[in-house]
Design a protein around this motif. Structure first.
Motif, PDB file in Angstrom:
ATOM      1  N   SER A   4       5.277  -9.927  13.848  1.00 27.75           N
ATOM      2  CA  SER A   4       6.269  -9.522  12.846  1.00 27.75           C
ATOM      3  C   SER A   4       6.329 -10.486  11.666  1.00 27.75           C
ATOM      4  O   SER A   4       6.791 -10.095  10.594  1.00 27.75           O
ATOM      5  N   ILE A   5       5.849 -11.702  11.853  1.00 29.70           N
ATOM      6  CA  ILE A   5       5.865 -12.637  10.723  1.00 29.70           C
ATOM      7  C   ILE A   5       4.830 -12.250   9.668  1.00 29.70           C
ATOM      8  O   ILE A   5       4.881 -12.735   8.543  1.00 29.70           O
ATOM      9  N   PHE A   6       3.899 -11.378  10.047  1.00 30.90           N
ATOM     10  CA  PHE A   6       2.880 -10.940   9.097  1.00 30.90           C
ATOM     11  C   PHE A   6       3.232  -9.625   8.414  1.00 30.90           C
ATOM     12  O   PHE A   6       2.413  -9.060   7.704  1.00 30.90           O
ATOM     13  N   LYS A   7       4.443  -9.140   8.593  1.00 33.59           N
ATOM     14  CA  LYS A   7       4.890  -7.933   7.895  1.00 33.59           C
ATOM     15  C   LYS A   7       4.834  -8.093   6.379  1.00 33.59           C
ATOM     16  O   LYS A   7       4.491  -7.143   5.680  1.00 33.59           O
ATOM     17  N   PRO A   8       5.157  -9.268   5.841  1.00 33.40           N
ATOM     18  CA  PRO A   8       5.047  -9.419   4.380  1.00 33.40           C
ATOM     19  C   PRO A   8       3.632  -9.183   3.855  1.00 33.40           C
ATOM     20  O   PRO A   8       3.454  -8.663   2.758  1.00 33.40           O
ATOM     21  N   LEU A   9       2.623  -9.522   4.647  1.00 35.89           N
ATOM     22  CA  LEU A   9       1.240  -9.298   4.212  1.00 35.89           C
ATOM     23  C   LEU A   9       0.932  -7.806   4.154  1.00 35.89           C
ATOM     24  O   LEU A   9       0.288  -7.342   3.205  1.00 35.89           O
ATOM     25  N   LEU A  10       1.408  -7.075   5.134  1.00 40.39           N
ATOM     26  CA  LEU A  10       1.236  -5.631   5.119  1.00 40.39           C
ATOM     27  C   LEU A  10       1.978  -5.020   3.935  1.00 40.39           C
ATOM     28  O   LEU A  10       1.469  -4.115   3.265  1.00 40.39           O
ATOM     29  N   PHE A  11       3.158  -5.551   3.657  1.00 38.55           N
ATOM     30  CA  PHE A  11       3.944  -5.080   2.522  1.00 38.55           C
ATOM     31  C   PHE A  11       3.192  -5.294   1.213  1.00 38.55           C
ATOM     32  O   PHE A  11       3.157  -4.415   0.352  1.00 38.55           O
ATOM     33  N   VAL A  12       2.555  -6.451   1.068  1.00 38.68           N
ATOM     34  CA  VAL A  12       1.785  -6.740  -0.152  1.00 38.68           C
ATOM     35  C   VAL A  12       0.603  -5.780  -0.285  1.00 38.68           C
ATOM     36  O   VAL A  12       0.320  -5.280  -1.377  1.00 38.68           O
ATOM     37  N   LEU A  13      -0.069  -5.505   0.816  1.00 40.62           N
ATOM     38  CA  LEU A  13      -1.208  -4.585   0.767  1.00 40.62           C
ATOM     39  C   LEU A  13      -0.776  -3.174   0.369  1.00 40.62           C
ATOM     40  O   LEU A  13      -1.408  -2.537  -0.479  1.00 40.62           O
ATOM     41  N   VAL A  14       0.308  -2.693   0.959  1.00 38.63           N
ATOM     42  CA  VAL A  14       0.801  -1.358   0.626  1.00 38.63           C
ATOM     43  C   VAL A  14       1.292  -1.327  -0.814  1.00 38.63           C
ATOM     44  O   VAL A  14       0.978  -0.406  -1.586  1.00 38.63           O
ATOM     45  N   PHE A  15       2.051  -2.347  -1.207  1.00 34.46           N
ATOM     46  CA  PHE A  15       2.576  -2.446  -2.567  1.00 34.46           C
ATOM     47  C   PHE A  15       1.446  -2.468  -3.593  1.00 34.46           C
ATOM     48  O   PHE A  15       1.471  -1.737  -4.583  1.00 34.46           O
ATOM     49  N   SER A  16       0.434  -3.293  -3.347  1.00 35.82           N
ATOM     50  CA  SER A  16      -0.663  -3.407  -4.311  1.00 35.82           C
ATOM     51  C   SER A  16      -1.464  -2.116  -4.401  1.00 35.82           C
ATOM     52  O   SER A  16      -1.893  -1.732  -5.488  1.00 35.82           O
ATOM     53  N   THR A  17      -1.647  -1.439  -3.284  1.00 32.67           N
ATOM     54  CA  THR A  17      -2.385  -0.170  -3.303  1.00 32.67           C
ATOM     55  C   THR A  17      -1.633   0.887  -4.104  1.00 32.67           C
ATOM     56  O   THR A  17      -2.220   1.559  -4.960  1.00 32.67           O
ATOM     57  N   LEU A  18      -0.347   1.018  -3.841  1.00 37.10           N
ATOM     58  CA  LEU A  18       0.455   2.009  -4.566  1.00 37.10           C
ATOM     59  C   LEU A  18       0.521   1.700  -6.059  1.00 37.10           C
ATOM     60  O   LEU A  18       0.361   2.596  -6.899  1.00 37.10           O
ATOM     61  N   CYS A  19       0.757   0.432  -6.381  1.00 34.58           N
ATOM     62  CA  CYS A  19       0.837   0.046  -7.794  1.00 34.58           C
ATOM     63  C   CYS A  19      -0.505   0.220  -8.500  1.00 34.58           C
ATOM     64  O   CYS A  19      -0.546   0.609  -9.665  1.00 34.58           O
ATOM     65  N   PHE A  20      -1.590  -0.089  -7.788  1.00 32.02           N
ATOM     66  CA  PHE A  20      -2.912   0.079  -8.396  1.00 32.02           C
ATOM     67  C   PHE A  20      -3.146   1.527  -8.790  1.00 32.02           C
ATOM     68  O   PHE A  20      -3.548   1.812  -9.919  1.00 32.02           O
ATOM     69  N   PHE A  21      -2.921   2.446  -7.853  1.00 35.07           N
ATOM     70  CA  PHE A  21      -3.175   3.851  -8.164  1.00 35.07           C
ATOM     71  C   PHE A  21      -2.272   4.353  -9.282  1.00 35.07           C
ATOM     72  O   PHE A  21      -2.716   5.070 -10.178  1.00 35.07           O
ATOM     73  N   ALA A  22      -1.009   3.960  -9.254  1.00 39.50           N
ATOM     74  CA  ALA A  22      -0.091   4.375 -10.318  1.00 39.50           C
ATOM     75  C   ALA A  22      -0.549   3.803 -11.662  1.00 39.50           C
ATOM     76  O   ALA A  22      -0.623   4.528 -12.666  1.00 39.50           O
ATOM     77  N   HIS A  23      -0.873   2.534 -11.684  1.00 38.11           N
ATOM     78  CA  HIS A  23      -1.298   1.856 -12.911  1.00 38.11           C
ATOM     79  C   HIS A  23      -2.599   2.467 -13.442  1.00 38.11           C
ATOM     80  O   HIS A  23      -2.737   2.732 -14.643  1.00 38.11           O
ATOM     81  N   TYR A  24      -3.542   2.683 -12.552  1.00 35.83           N
ATOM     82  CA  TYR A  24      -4.844   3.224 -12.941  1.00 35.83           C
ATOM     83  C   TYR A  24      -4.697   4.613 -13.571  1.00 35.83           C
ATOM     84  O   TYR A  24      -5.258   4.881 -14.630  1.00 35.83           O
ATOM     85  N   TYR A  25      -3.935   5.460 -12.930  1.00 38.21           N
ATOM     86  CA  TYR A  25      -3.805   6.829 -13.454  1.00 38.21           C
ATOM     87  C   TYR A  25      -2.933   6.898 -14.702  1.00 38.21           C
ATOM     88  O   TYR A  25      -3.138   7.761 -15.554  1.00 38.21           O
ATOM     89  N   ILE A  26      -2.003   5.990 -14.840  1.00 37.23           N
ATOM     90  CA  ILE A  26      -1.239   5.917 -16.093  1.00 37.23           C
ATOM     91  C   ILE A  26      -2.160   5.507 -17.236  1.00 37.23           C
ATOM     92  O   ILE A  26      -2.098   6.075 -18.337  1.00 37.23           O
ATOM     93  N   LEU A  27      -3.040   4.538 -16.989  1.00 35.36           N
ATOM     94  CA  LEU A  27      -3.988   4.123 -18.028  1.00 35.36           C
ATOM     95  C   LEU A  27      -4.966   5.238 -18.374  1.00 35.36           C
ATOM     96  O   LEU A  27      -5.295   5.436 -19.549  1.00 35.36           O
TER      97      LEU A  27
END
Length: 132
Positions: A4-27
């Protein structure tokens, strides 16, 4: 060791993936697919750099927190300054490159930087406020 201490790492991976796709398609919507190929650093490269650096910073903070909670904030500041220095190098390279969509590339870079800085800050605050 608890997973459970590694939940923040999973959060970063999910966050970065979602933001990447949103950012990419907005551009793509704003300037088109062909203009993205003129960028000095592709959006994928920028997100990959920030994702890896965030994972390294958060992993380091998790292990430092297990050893000594009092120095987590100092480690966060030092590691963030190192990341800022590397990011400045990338930004300097972007400024040397000239093309029609340079302002979009700079805005894209700063948007990514601010998003990852905010998420790292929030995770660090959670690590500092978490009870033993």
């Amino acid at each position: 060791m608890k997973l459970s201490i590694f939940k923040p790492l999973l959060f970063v991976l999910v966050f970065s993936t979602l933001c990447f796709f949103a950012h990419y398609y907005i551009l793509i919507y704003l300037i088109g697919q062909d203009a993205l190929s003129d960028f000095y650093f592709f959006v994928e490269q920028i997100y990959l750099f920030f994702t890896i650096s965030s994972i390294l910073i958060i992993t380091t903070l998790i292990f430092v927190r297990k050893k000594n909670l009092d120095i987590v904030g100092y480690f966060y500041l030092i590691l963030t300054m190192v990341k800022m220095g590397i990011a400045y190098f990338f930004l300097h390279q972007i400024n040397q490159h000239t093309h029609d969509f340079l302002s979009y590339e700079k805005k894209s870079f700063f948007t990514s930087f601010i998003l990852f800085l905010a998420i790292e800050t929030l995770i660090t605050i959670r690590l500092l406020n978490k009870n033993h």
